[in-house]
Design a protein around this motif. Structure first.
Motif, PDB file in Angstrom:
ATOM      1  N   GLY A 151      11.411  -2.686  11.841  1.00 55.55           N
ATOM      2  CA  GLY A 151      10.205  -3.256  11.705  1.00 55.55           C
ATOM      3  C   GLY A 151      11.046  -4.915  13.066  1.00 55.55           C
ATOM      4  O   GLY A 151      10.719  -5.694  13.789  1.00 55.55           O
ATOM      5  N   GLN A 152      12.015  -4.481  13.857  1.00 47.50           N
ATOM      6  CA  GLN A 152      12.774  -4.761  15.156  1.00 47.50           C
ATOM      7  C   GLN A 152      11.903  -4.523  15.562  1.00 47.50           C
ATOM      8  O   GLN A 152      12.363  -5.832  16.973  1.00 47.50           O
ATOM      9  CB  GLN A 152      14.000  -3.667  14.913  1.00 47.50           C
ATOM     10  CG  GLN A 152      15.384  -4.567  13.449  1.00 47.50           C
ATOM     11  CD  GLN A 152      16.613  -4.401  14.244  1.00 47.50           C
ATOM     12  OE1 GLN A 152      16.523  -3.568  15.306  1.00 47.50           O
ATOM     13  NE2 GLN A 152      17.184  -4.811  13.369  1.00 47.50           N
ATOM     14  N   TRP A 153      10.855  -3.835  16.298  1.00 48.12           N
ATOM     15  CA  TRP A 153      10.143  -3.697  17.207  1.00 48.12           C
ATOM     16  C   TRP A 153       8.905  -5.088  17.488  1.00 48.12           C
ATOM     17  O   TRP A 153       8.654  -5.257  18.560  1.00 48.12           O
ATOM     18  CB  TRP A 153       9.695  -1.887  17.822  1.00 48.12           C
ATOM     19  CG  TRP A 153       8.333  -2.251  15.994  1.00 48.12           C
ATOM     20  CD1 TRP A 153       9.899  -1.793  15.041  1.00 48.12           C
ATOM     21  CD2 TRP A 153       7.457  -2.403  15.232  1.00 48.12           C
ATOM     22  NE1 TRP A 153       8.302  -1.690  13.997  1.00 48.12           N
ATOM     23  CE2 TRP A 153       7.473  -2.750  14.665  1.00 48.12           C
ATOM     24  CE3 TRP A 153       6.444  -3.940  16.161  1.00 48.12           C
ATOM     25  CZ2 TRP A 153       5.977  -2.908  13.329  1.00 48.12           C
ATOM     26  CZ3 TRP A 153       5.426  -4.248  15.649  1.00 48.12           C
ATOM     27  CH2 TRP A 153       4.918  -3.363  13.781  1.00 48.12           C
ATOM     28  N   ARG A 154       8.775  -5.498  16.213  1.00 45.85           N
ATOM     29  CA  ARG A 154       8.097  -6.596  16.416  1.00 45.85           C
ATOM     30  C   ARG A 154       8.054  -7.479  17.217  1.00 45.85           C
ATOM     31  O   ARG A 154       8.853  -8.220  17.044  1.00 45.85           O
ATOM     32  CB  ARG A 154       7.564  -7.487  14.524  1.00 45.85           C
ATOM     33  CG  ARG A 154       6.152  -7.898  14.643  1.00 45.85           C
ATOM     34  CD  ARG A 154       6.347  -7.974  13.035  1.00 45.85           C
ATOM     35  NE  ARG A 154       6.044  -6.738  11.876  1.00 45.85           N
ATOM     36  CZ  ARG A 154       5.039  -6.303  11.853  1.00 45.85           C
ATOM     37  NH1 ARG A 154       4.036  -6.446  12.282  1.00 45.85           N
ATOM     38  NH2 ARG A 154       5.626  -5.154  11.272  1.00 45.85           N
ATOM     39  N   GLY A 155       7.074  -8.067  17.688  1.00 43.22           N
ATOM     40  CA  GLY A 155       6.961  -8.923  19.153  1.00 43.22           C
ATOM     41  C   GLY A 155       7.658  -8.987  19.688  1.00 43.22           C
ATOM     42  O   GLY A 155       7.512  -9.781  21.236  1.00 43.22           O
ATOM     43  N   LYS A 156       8.346  -7.166  20.809  1.00 43.35           N
ATOM     44  CA  LYS A 156       9.288  -7.508  21.705  1.00 43.35           C
ATOM     45  C   LYS A 156       8.712  -6.699  22.552  1.00 43.35           C
ATOM     46  O   LYS A 156       7.637  -5.807  22.543  1.00 43.35           O
ATOM     47  CB  LYS A 156      10.307  -6.188  21.176  1.00 43.35           C
ATOM     48  CG  LYS A 156      11.016  -6.759  19.897  1.00 43.35           C
ATOM     49  CD  LYS A 156      11.601  -8.545  19.916  1.00 43.35           C
ATOM     50  CE  LYS A 156      12.897  -8.625  19.059  1.00 43.35           C
ATOM     51  NZ  LYS A 156      12.427  -9.210  17.917  1.00 43.35           N
ATOM     52  N   ALA A 157       8.853  -6.841  23.410  1.00 43.33           N
ATOM     53  CA  ALA A 157       8.099  -6.417  24.858  1.00 43.33           C
ATOM     54  C   ALA A 157       8.900  -4.751  24.922  1.00 43.33           C
ATOM     55  O   ALA A 157      10.368  -4.871  25.055  1.00 43.33           O
ATOM     56  CB  ALA A 157       8.764  -6.355  26.112  1.00 43.33           C
TER      57      ALA A 157
END
Length: 210
Positions: A151-157
């Motif tokens: 889930g660390q990808w969420r909201g990341k460019a």
């Protein structure tokens, strides 16, 4: 500290707040400035990062324009764009978006652009554009699926955060690491110091513990 030393950060990003704190800078107010981040037709990633940082700063200035307490403060804004060539990658909100980004980045180089905009107490607008090049390893199916599950990808460019698990994917980085995280510290500190903000106040006073 006088009113002319108040700093407003036009972003609610925890990463940008932490980076400023790392440099001994504590924003006096956080004013998230939501703007439409849709790229214009044929807009270059560099131009997008620069335009959005200016729009965020202007939006924060507009919000504060009727608040006399914040008259004469500094307003700092930033925007980070991840691109492969001229293709701008989204800030992933859905797992399919993140998966598509990571598959595209796997085994190849990409660029990260950050636009930084400072509106000074006198109303001057200062801007910097910072570019870093990042190369990812070729991702295995297990690596891809495990990262998506984190889930660390969420909201990341671009669908990743270099300061997290995805740091293990980076084969090579040319340029500013803090730029890839979301706020290039060297350029940001120079912008503030160059226009009279007392960047080193906390360093000298020892008010901020390491």
């Amino acid at each position: 500290m006088s009113v002319f030393q108040k700093l407003v950060l036009a972003s609610g990003s925890p990463r940008r707040i932490e980076l400023l704190q790392q440099a001994g800078i504590e924003p006096d107010r956080i004013v998230p400035a939501d703007v439409d981040e849709t790229p214009q037709r044929a807009e270059h990633p560099r131009s997008l990062a620069k335009r959005l940082s200016r729009e965020k700063a202007d939006k924060a200035l507009e919000k504060l324009s009727k608040d006399s307490e914040w008259e004469g403060g500094y307003i700092l804004a930033a925007d980070t764009v991840v691109a492969v060539g001229r293709r701008i990658l989204p800030k992933a909100e859905l797992v399919d978006e993140a998966s598509n980004c990571l598959r595209l980045l796997s085994g190849r180089s990409h660029r990260v652009y950050s636009g930084v905009c400072l509106i000074t107490p006198s109303g001057k607008v200062r801007q910097k554009l910072v570019e870093s090049r990042v190369r990812f390893k070729r991702l295995s199916r297990e690596e891809l699926e495990s990262y998506l599950a984190s889930g660390q990808w969420r909201g990341k460019a671009g669908g990743y955060a270099i300061q997290g698990l995805a740091g293990a994917f980076v084969v090579k980085l040319v340029g500013s690491y803090t730029n890839v995280v979301g706020l290039p510290l060297y350029e940001t500190v120079n912008l503030l110091a160059g226009d009279g903000y007392k960047v080193y106040f906390n360093w000298l006073s020892g008010t901020r513990a390491a």
